[in-house]
Design a protein around this motif. Structure first.
Motif: not given
Length: 169
Positions: A89-91, A108-109, A125-127, A151-154
């Motif tokens: 996810h990302w924020h 992350c990454e 942000s947005k990672m 919360v933005n689920w991929v």
């Protein structure tokens, strides 16, 4: 804007983004205290809500501590149970995690880190990132974001089976 209005705006943003059902119930916290006032909250007085109600006792729980009335910057705590997975996810905002207790594993990454009590991380942000607790212990996290928390689920909102299975550090 009243505290209730801000809380309803956060609920709307999360709902529109396909986020967690966690914000459906109001916490009852004085989340939007004016910036000119001190705010003290004792641990026994925190209001906790299940982030994934369908999981019952296996759900992570959230307590929104404060939302800045001007910037929407948010401080919150999340209790993550043992053997739990938070899918990719990302924020929208920059996010920090401070591990209060337990073990928190974050990726992350393409780099996975095992963080114990007292550890800290920063996610821009947005990672895209994902996280786990271990098969032996959960974690208590203090989280900050510098604007509204979302919360933005991929891969879309997770199903209960997506949330099971901790990391083996």
């Amino acid at each position: 804007m009243s505290g209730r209005s801000i809380w309803l705006a956060v609920i709307g943003v999360v709902a529109l983004l396909g986020g967690l059902p966690l914000l459906a119930a109001q916490t009852g916290q004085p989340a939007s205290e004016a910036a000119s006032h001190a705010l003290n909250m004792k641990a026994p007085d925190l209001k906790w809500n299940r982030m994934f109600p369908e999981l019952g006792e296996r759900s992570s729980e959230i307590s929104i501590l404060r939302v800045d009335p001007k910037t929407q910057a948010t401080q919150l705590m999340i209790r993550v149970p043992v053997n739990f997975h938070v899918p990719k996810h990302w924020h929208t905002a920059n996010e920090t995690h401070t591990v209060i207790s337990g073990t928190f594993v974050i990726e992350c990454e393409g780099k996975r880190e095992v963080l114990g009590a007292g550890s800290f991380n920063y996610v821009p942000s947005k990672m895209t990132h994902e996280a786990w607790t271990t098969t032996k212990e959960g974690a208590l996290l203090f989280i900050t974001v510098d604007s509204a928390w979302d919360v933005n689920w991929v891969n879309g909102p997770p199903k209960p089976q997506d949330l099971m299975g901790g990391a083996r550090p």
